[in-house]
Write a protein that holds these residues in place. Structure first.
Motif, PDB file in Angstrom:
ATOM      1  N   VAL A  74       0.848  -1.194   0.000  1.00 35.67           N
ATOM      2  CA  VAL A  74       0.000   0.000   0.000  1.00 35.67           C
ATOM      3  C   VAL A  74       0.880   1.240   0.000  1.00 35.67           C
ATOM      4  CG1 VAL A  74      -1.938  -1.104   1.192  1.00 35.67           C
ATOM      5  CG2 VAL A  74      -0.200   0.102   2.530  1.00 35.67           C
ATOM      6  N   ASP A  75       0.327   2.317  -0.472  1.00 33.76           N
ATOM      7  CA  ASP A  75       0.975   3.618  -0.362  1.00 33.76           C
ATOM      8  C   ASP A  75       1.017   3.982   1.117  1.00 33.76           C
ATOM      9  OD1 ASP A  75       0.965   6.622  -0.120  1.00 33.76           O
ATOM     10  OD2 ASP A  75       1.069   6.485  -2.304  1.00 33.76           O
ATOM     11  N   ILE A  76       2.112   4.542   1.578  1.00 35.24           N
ATOM     12  CA  ILE A  76       2.250   4.844   3.006  1.00 35.24           C
ATOM     13  C   ILE A  76       1.123   5.748   3.504  1.00 35.24           C
ATOM     14  CG2 ILE A  76       3.792   6.823   2.709  1.00 35.24           C
ATOM     15  CD1 ILE A  76       5.243   5.759   5.281  1.00 35.24           C
ATOM     16  N   ARG A  77       0.584   6.578   2.631  1.00 34.14           N
ATOM     17  CA  ARG A  77      -0.523   7.448   3.045  1.00 34.14           C
ATOM     18  C   ARG A  77      -1.743   6.636   3.457  1.00 34.14           C
ATOM     19  NH1 ARG A  77      -0.901  10.861  -2.217  1.00 34.14           N
ATOM     20  NH2 ARG A  77      -0.405   8.788  -2.959  1.00 34.14           N
ATOM     21  N   GLU A  78      -1.908   5.477   2.846  1.00 40.61           N
ATOM     22  CA  GLU A  78      -3.043   4.625   3.186  1.00 40.61           C
ATOM     23  C   GLU A  78      -2.933   4.048   4.590  1.00 40.61           C
ATOM     24  OE1 GLU A  78      -4.883   2.093   0.121  1.00 40.61           O
ATOM     25  OE2 GLU A  78      -3.217   2.771  -1.124  1.00 40.61           O
ATOM     26  N   MET A  79      -1.748   4.114   5.181  1.00 39.23           N
ATOM     27  CA  MET A  79      -1.587   3.654   6.559  1.00 39.23           C
ATOM     28  C   MET A  79      -2.332   4.582   7.528  1.00 39.23           C
ATOM     29  SD  MET A  79       0.321   0.923   6.434  1.00 39.23           S
ATOM     30  CE  MET A  79       0.707   0.780   8.153  1.00 39.23           C
ATOM     31  N   PHE A  80      -2.519   5.817   7.113  1.00 40.90           N
ATOM     32  CA  PHE A  80      -3.163   6.814   7.964  1.00 40.90           C
ATOM     33  C   PHE A  80      -4.612   7.067   7.593  1.00 40.90           C
ATOM     34  CE2 PHE A  80       1.352   7.785   7.801  1.00 40.90           C
ATOM     35  CZ  PHE A  80       1.659   7.768   9.143  1.00 40.90           C
ATOM     36  N   ILE A  81      -4.844   7.232   6.318  1.00 38.08           N
ATOM     37  CA  ILE A  81      -6.180   7.582   5.844  1.00 38.08           C
ATOM     38  C   ILE A  81      -6.436   6.873   4.526  1.00 38.08           C
ATOM     39  CG2 ILE A  81      -6.422   9.836   6.953  1.00 38.08           C
ATOM     40  CD1 ILE A  81      -5.299  11.098   4.424  1.00 38.08           C
ATOM     41  N   PRO A  82      -7.679   6.532   4.256  1.00 34.92           N
ATOM     42  CA  PRO A  82      -7.976   5.957   2.944  1.00 34.92           C
ATOM     43  C   PRO A  82      -7.652   6.978   1.861  1.00 34.92           C
ATOM     44  CG  PRO A  82      -9.869   5.788   4.427  1.00 34.92           C
ATOM     45  CD  PRO A  82      -8.847   6.657   5.092  1.00 34.92           C
ATOM     46  N   THR A  83      -7.062   6.528   0.766  1.00 33.03           N
ATOM     47  CA  THR A  83      -6.711   7.465  -0.304  1.00 33.03           C
ATOM     48  C   THR A  83      -7.608   7.312  -1.512  1.00 33.03           C
ATOM     49  OG1 THR A  83      -5.073   5.931  -1.177  1.00 33.03           O
ATOM     50  CG2 THR A  83      -4.289   7.595   0.376  1.00 33.03           C
ATOM     51  N   LYS A  84      -8.514   6.352  -1.461  1.00 26.81           N
ATOM     52  CA  LYS A  84      -9.385   6.126  -2.615  1.00 26.81           C
ATOM     53  C   LYS A  84     -10.843   6.250  -2.206  1.00 26.81           C
ATOM     54  CE  LYS A  84      -6.074   2.998  -4.610  1.00 26.81           C
ATOM     55  NZ  LYS A  84      -5.449   1.843  -4.046  1.00 26.81           N
ATOM     56  N   GLY A  85     -11.552   7.181  -2.831  1.00 25.36           N
ATOM     57  CA  GLY A  85     -12.991   7.260  -2.696  1.00 25.36           C
ATOM     58  C   GLY A  85     -13.554   7.674  -1.349  1.00 25.36           C
ATOM     59  N   GLU A 117      -4.250  14.486  12.801  1.00 26.10           N
ATOM     60  CA  GLU A 117      -3.740  13.320  13.536  1.00 26.10           C
ATOM     61  C   GLU A 117      -2.584  12.668  12.777  1.00 26.10           C
ATOM     62  OE1 GLU A 117      -4.416  12.120  16.615  1.00 26.10           O
ATOM     63  OE2 GLU A 117      -5.666  13.890  16.884  1.00 26.10           O
ATOM     64  N   ALA A 118      -2.708  12.562  11.468  1.00 28.18           N
ATOM     65  CA  ALA A 118      -1.635  11.978  10.661  1.00 28.18           C
ATOM     66  C   ALA A 118      -0.379  12.837  10.740  1.00 28.18           C
ATOM     67  CB  ALA A 118      -2.089  11.814   9.214  1.00 28.18           C
ATOM     68  N   LYS A 119      -0.535  14.149  10.696  1.00 32.35           N
ATOM     69  CA  LYS A 119       0.604  15.065  10.807  1.00 32.35           C
ATOM     70  C   LYS A 119       1.303  14.899  12.155  1.00 32.35           C
ATOM     71  CE  LYS A 119      -0.927  18.885   7.866  1.00 32.35           C
ATOM     72  NZ  LYS A 119      -1.352  20.294   7.888  1.00 32.35           N
ATOM     73  N   LYS A 120       0.521  14.801  13.231  1.00 32.58           N
ATOM     74  CA  LYS A 120       1.095  14.628  14.569  1.00 32.58           C
ATOM     75  C   LYS A 120       1.921  13.351  14.646  1.00 32.58           C
ATOM     76  CE  LYS A 120      -2.536  17.074  17.083  1.00 32.58           C
ATOM     77  NZ  LYS A 120      -3.672  16.908  17.991  1.00 32.58           N
ATOM     78  N   LEU A 121       1.392  12.267  14.103  1.00 34.54           N
ATOM     79  CA  LEU A 121       2.103  10.998  14.125  1.00 34.54           C
ATOM     80  C   LEU A 121       3.413  11.098  13.340  1.00 34.54           C
ATOM     81  CD1 LEU A 121       2.343   7.996  14.822  1.00 34.54           C
ATOM     82  CD2 LEU A 121       0.994   7.522  12.796  1.00 34.54           C
ATOM     83  N   LEU A 122       3.350  11.690  12.163  1.00 32.39           N
ATOM     84  CA  LEU A 122       4.561  11.846  11.362  1.00 32.39           C
ATOM     85  C   LEU A 122       5.587  12.721  12.060  1.00 32.39           C
ATOM     86  CD1 LEU A 122       3.063  12.185   7.784  1.00 32.39           C
ATOM     87  CD2 LEU A 122       4.517  10.349   8.633  1.00 32.39           C
ATOM     88  N   GLU A 123       5.151  13.815  12.660  1.00 32.28           N
ATOM     89  CA  GLU A 123       6.074  14.699  13.372  1.00 32.28           C
ATOM     90  C   GLU A 123       6.726  13.971  14.544  1.00 32.28           C
ATOM     91  OE1 GLU A 123       3.581  18.024  14.336  1.00 32.28           O
ATOM     92  OE2 GLU A 123       3.692  18.845  12.301  1.00 32.28           O
ATOM     93  N   LYS A 124       5.935  13.217  15.304  1.00 28.44           N
ATOM     94  CA  LYS A 124       6.471  12.470  16.435  1.00 28.44           C
ATOM     95  C   LYS A 124       7.476  11.430  15.949  1.00 28.44           C
ATOM     96  CE  LYS A 124       5.161   9.757  20.449  1.00 28.44           C
ATOM     97  NZ  LYS A 124       4.071   9.230  21.256  1.00 28.44           N
ATOM     98  N   SER A 125       7.140  10.731  14.883  1.00 35.50           N
ATOM     99  CA  SER A 125       8.040   9.711  14.341  1.00 35.50           C
ATOM    100  C   SER A 125       9.344  10.320  13.853  1.00 35.50           C
ATOM    101  CB  SER A 125       7.356   8.956  13.201  1.00 35.50           C
ATOM    102  OG  SER A 125       6.248   8.243  13.685  1.00 35.50           O
ATOM    103  N   LEU A 126       9.269  11.470  13.215  1.00 34.26           N
ATOM    104  CA  LEU A 126      10.482  12.144  12.743  1.00 34.26           C
ATOM    105  C   LEU A 126      11.359  12.581  13.903  1.00 34.26           C
ATOM    106  CD1 LEU A 126       9.100  14.238   9.752  1.00 34.26           C
ATOM    107  CD2 LEU A 126      10.710  12.332   9.645  1.00 34.26           C
ATOM    108  N   LYS A 127      10.763  13.045  14.986  1.00 37.07           N
ATOM    109  CA  LYS A 127      11.538  13.428  16.166  1.00 37.07           C
ATOM    110  C   LYS A 127      12.267  12.226  16.737  1.00 37.07           C
ATOM    111  CE  LYS A 127       8.805  17.402  17.631  1.00 37.07           C
ATOM    112  NZ  LYS A 127       7.892  17.936  18.638  1.00 37.07           N
ATOM    113  N   VAL A 128      11.567  11.101  16.836  1.00 40.68           N
ATOM    114  CA  VAL A 128      12.190   9.879  17.357  1.00 40.68           C
ATOM    115  C   VAL A 128      13.311   9.430  16.424  1.00 40.68           C
ATOM    116  CG1 VAL A 128      11.801   7.436  17.850  1.00 40.68           C
ATOM    117  CG2 VAL A 128      10.143   9.138  18.636  1.00 40.68           C
ATOM    118  N   LEU A 129      13.058   9.486  15.134  1.00 40.08           N
ATOM    119  CA  LEU A 129      14.053   9.089  14.146  1.00 40.08           C
ATOM    120  C   LEU A 129      15.294   9.961  14.248  1.00 40.08           C
ATOM    121  CD1 LEU A 129      14.490   7.138  11.763  1.00 40.08           C
ATOM    122  CD2 LEU A 129      13.568   8.896  10.282  1.00 40.08           C
TER     123      LEU A 129
END
Length: 93
Positions: free
Chosen positions: A55-66, A76-88
């Protein structure tokens, strides 16, 4: 609201926790903890999971089709990505 759609995507792909854990090289406990949102995956692991699920990584957070996406889901998706980037990057706060 769930942040990640992992459980849903695994069901759609017919993949068990054991199958996914094996494909990405982690324990079933790690997959279970991500599913229950006890732990959040790093960006690297998230990319591996998306690839294993084909799957496209975006689909891990939100449906991308229809499906319309709400602003709350985007935030919420932005928060998760920001938190993950900080940890990384070694900053766990």
């Amino acid at each position: 609201m769930e942040i990640l759609r992992l459980k849903e995507l695994m069901t759609q792909k017919g993949m068990s926790r054991e199958d996914l854990a094996s494909k990405v090289g982690v324990s079933m406990t790690t997959i279970s903890n991500i599913n229950s949102e006890k732990n959040l995956p790093t960006i690297h692991l998230l990319l591996q999971i998306a690839e294993a699920l084909d799957v496209d990584i975006r689909e891990m957070f939100i449906p991308t089709k229809g499906t319309a996406v709400s602003q709350m889901e985007i935030d919420e998706a932005k928060k998760l990505l920001e938190k993950s980037l900080k940890v990384l990057n070694g900053n766990k706060n």
